[in-house]
Design a protein around this motif. Structure first.
Motif, PDB file in Angstrom:
ATOM      1  N   ASN A 156       5.300  -6.085  -0.274  1.00  0.00           N
ATOM      2  CA  ASN A 156       5.412  -7.389  -0.915  1.00  0.00           C
ATOM      3  C   ASN A 156       5.838  -7.177  -2.364  1.00  0.00           C
ATOM      4  OD1 ASN A 156       5.081  -9.921  -2.110  1.00  0.00           O
ATOM      5  ND2 ASN A 156       3.234 -10.404  -0.942  1.00  0.00           N
ATOM      6  N   ASP A 193       0.062  -2.831  12.138  1.00  0.00           N
ATOM      7  CA  ASP A 193      -0.245  -3.893  11.174  1.00  0.00           C
ATOM      8  C   ASP A 193       0.905  -4.883  10.985  1.00  0.00           C
ATOM      9  OD1 ASP A 193      -2.757  -2.856  10.689  1.00  0.00           O
ATOM     10  OD2 ASP A 193      -2.039  -1.573   9.035  1.00  0.00           O
ATOM     11  N   THR A 194       1.857  -4.905  11.903  1.00  0.00           N
ATOM     12  CA  THR A 194       3.023  -5.770  11.701  1.00  0.00           C
ATOM     13  C   THR A 194       3.052  -6.939  12.677  1.00  0.00           C
ATOM     14  OG1 THR A 194       4.329  -4.341  13.160  1.00  0.00           O
ATOM     15  CG2 THR A 194       4.419  -3.901  10.780  1.00  0.00           C
ATOM     16  N   ASN A 197       0.332 -10.350   9.661  1.00  0.00           N
ATOM     17  CA  ASN A 197      -0.515  -9.760   8.622  1.00  0.00           C
ATOM     18  C   ASN A 197      -0.138 -10.353   7.276  1.00  0.00           C
ATOM     19  OD1 ASN A 197      -2.274  -8.148   7.204  1.00  0.00           O
ATOM     20  ND2 ASN A 197      -1.406  -6.211   7.885  1.00  0.00           N
ATOM     21  N   ILE A 199       0.198 -10.017   3.444  1.00  0.00           N
ATOM     22  CA  ILE A 199       0.370  -8.901   2.512  1.00  0.00           C
ATOM     23  C   ILE A 199       0.328  -9.461   1.097  1.00  0.00           C
ATOM     24  CG2 ILE A 199       1.853  -6.978   1.841  1.00  0.00           C
ATOM     25  CD1 ILE A 199       3.161  -7.162   4.606  1.00  0.00           C
ATOM     26  N   ASN A 200      -0.560  -8.947   0.289  1.00  0.00           N
ATOM     27  CA  ASN A 200      -0.664  -9.379  -1.102  1.00  0.00           C
ATOM     28  C   ASN A 200       0.418  -8.724  -1.953  1.00  0.00           C
ATOM     29  OD1 ASN A 200      -2.871 -11.190  -1.128  1.00  0.00           O
ATOM     30  ND2 ASN A 200      -4.317  -9.474  -0.916  1.00  0.00           N
ATOM     31  N   ASN A 203       1.289  -4.730  -2.330  1.00  0.00           N
ATOM     32  CA  ASN A 203       0.765  -3.952  -1.209  1.00  0.00           C
ATOM     33  C   ASN A 203       1.863  -3.656  -0.192  1.00  0.00           C
ATOM     34  OD1 ASN A 203      -1.761  -3.937  -2.311  1.00  0.00           O
ATOM     35  ND2 ASN A 203      -2.582  -5.567  -0.979  1.00  0.00           N
ATOM     36  N   THR A 204       1.630  -2.582   0.595  1.00  0.00           N
ATOM     37  CA  THR A 204       2.575  -2.149   1.629  1.00  0.00           C
ATOM     38  C   THR A 204       1.816  -1.897   2.923  1.00  0.00           C
ATOM     39  OG1 THR A 204       4.012  -1.097  -0.021  1.00  0.00           O
ATOM     40  CG2 THR A 204       4.279  -0.414   2.275  1.00  0.00           C
ATOM     41  N   VAL A 205       2.399  -2.317   4.044  1.00  0.00           N
ATOM     42  CA  VAL A 205       1.817  -2.046   5.360  1.00  0.00           C
ATOM     43  C   VAL A 205       2.831  -1.269   6.186  1.00  0.00           C
ATOM     44  CG1 VAL A 205       0.374  -4.120   5.309  1.00  0.00           C
ATOM     45  CG2 VAL A 205       2.624  -4.219   6.366  1.00  0.00           C
TER      46      VAL A 205
END
Length: 238
Positions: A156, A193-194, A197, A199-200, A203-205
C-alpha cells in the motif's frame, strides 16, 4: 345635178385631211434594234471566257497531284546561355519535413518488476502453471482444466487503508481470452493473504492468486487492480 368631188387621198395612214387642221410632221424611220451587252463588249467577253477556262484548267490540274512537298523542320532554337548566366537561379522547392516519429510504445513490465495502480504497488514474483489440485488429499479442490498460481506481493503506497481482493484481478491467454481468479480455490493455499485483505499504508502482504484455465491455455499477461473499478496495470508473463 353636179357631183361632189371626193376628198383628196391621204399621203399616209392617219394623215389629216388636207385643208383640215394643222399638218403634222410625218414619223421618221424606225430605230435600229438595240444590241446585247456581249455584242457591244466583244473584247471583255472574250477575255472573261479565257480567264474562266484557265481557272477550270488550274482546278483540274491541282487535284491530280496528291503528294505535297515536305516541309523542312525548323532548326531548334539554341538556348540563350548568355541570358541564363545573368539570370537569378531558380528557387528550389523546399524539402518536405519528415513526419514526426511516433512515440515508442510503453514497454510492459514483466515478472519481478514493480508496477502501480491506485494505492497499490504490485510485484509478480513467479508464475506456476499446470496444477490440477490445490490443498491436500483430505481438503482441497480440483481444477476444471489447470490451475495457474500467480505469486505476488502487494504494498500500500497510499495514505489510507485499502482492501486488496483477488476477485479484482484478471488474466489473459494467447488467444485474448479473459479469465477471472478462483477465490474458492485460493482458500486452500496455506498462508495466502491475497483473498480479501485490508492493507494499511506502508504495509506489504504476500500471497497467491489462483486462475482455473483450460489445460491447453497459456497465460501471457495479467491485469492487476487496486479495486474493482480502477484502470489497472499490465504485467507480461512471457
Amino acid at each position: 345635178m353636179s357631183q361632189v368631188p371626193p376628198p383628196p387621198a391621204q399621203p399616209y395612214p392617219g394623215a389629216p385631211t388636207p385643208g383640215v387642221g394643222p399638218v403634222p410632221t410625218p414619223p421618221g424611220p424606225p430605230a435600229p434594234p438595240r444590241r446585247s451587252w456581249f455584242a457591244r463588249h466583244k473584247v471583255l467577253t472574250v477575255l472573261g471566257a479565257v480567264v474562266a477556262l484557265l481557272v477550270v484548267i488550274g482546278i483540274a490540274s491541282g487535284g491530280s497531284d496528291d503528294t505535297a512537298a515536305p516541309v523542312a523542320d525548323a532548326p531548334a532554337t539554341a538556348p540563350d546561355t548568355a541570358a541564363d548566366e545573368g539570370a537569378a537561379p531558380a528557387e528550389q522547392p523546399a524539402a518536405e519535413e519528415p513526419a514526426p516519429a511516433e512515440p515508442p510504445a510503453e514497454a510492459v513490465a514483466g515478472i519481478g518488476t514493480p508496477v502501480r495502480d491506485g494505492k497499490f504497488e504490485f510485484t509478480v514474483t513467479s508464475v506456476e502453471p499446470g496444477a490440477t489440485r490445490v490443498g491436500n488429499d483430505l481438503i482441497g479442490k480440483d481444477a476444471q482444466g489447470q490451475y495457474v498460481l500467480v505469486h505476488l506481493t502487494v504494498a500500500n503506497i497510499g495514505t489510507e487503508a485499502q482492501y486488496f481482493s483477488d476477485g479484482s484481478q484478471k488474466a489473459f491467454d494467447a488467444q485474448g481470452r479473459e479469465f477471472s481468479a478462483d477465490s474458492s480455490a485460493g482458500v486452500y493455499l496455506e498462508g495466502n493473504d491475497t483473498l480479501l485483505n485490508q492493507i494499511n499504508p506502508g504495509n506489504t502482504v504476500t500471497g497467491t492468486v489462483v486462475f482455473d484455465v483450460p489445460a491447453d491455455a497459456t497465460l501471457t499477461r495479467l491485469e492487476l487492480h487496486d479495486s474493482l473499478f480502477s484502470g489497472g496495470v499490465e504485467v507480461a508473463l512471457g
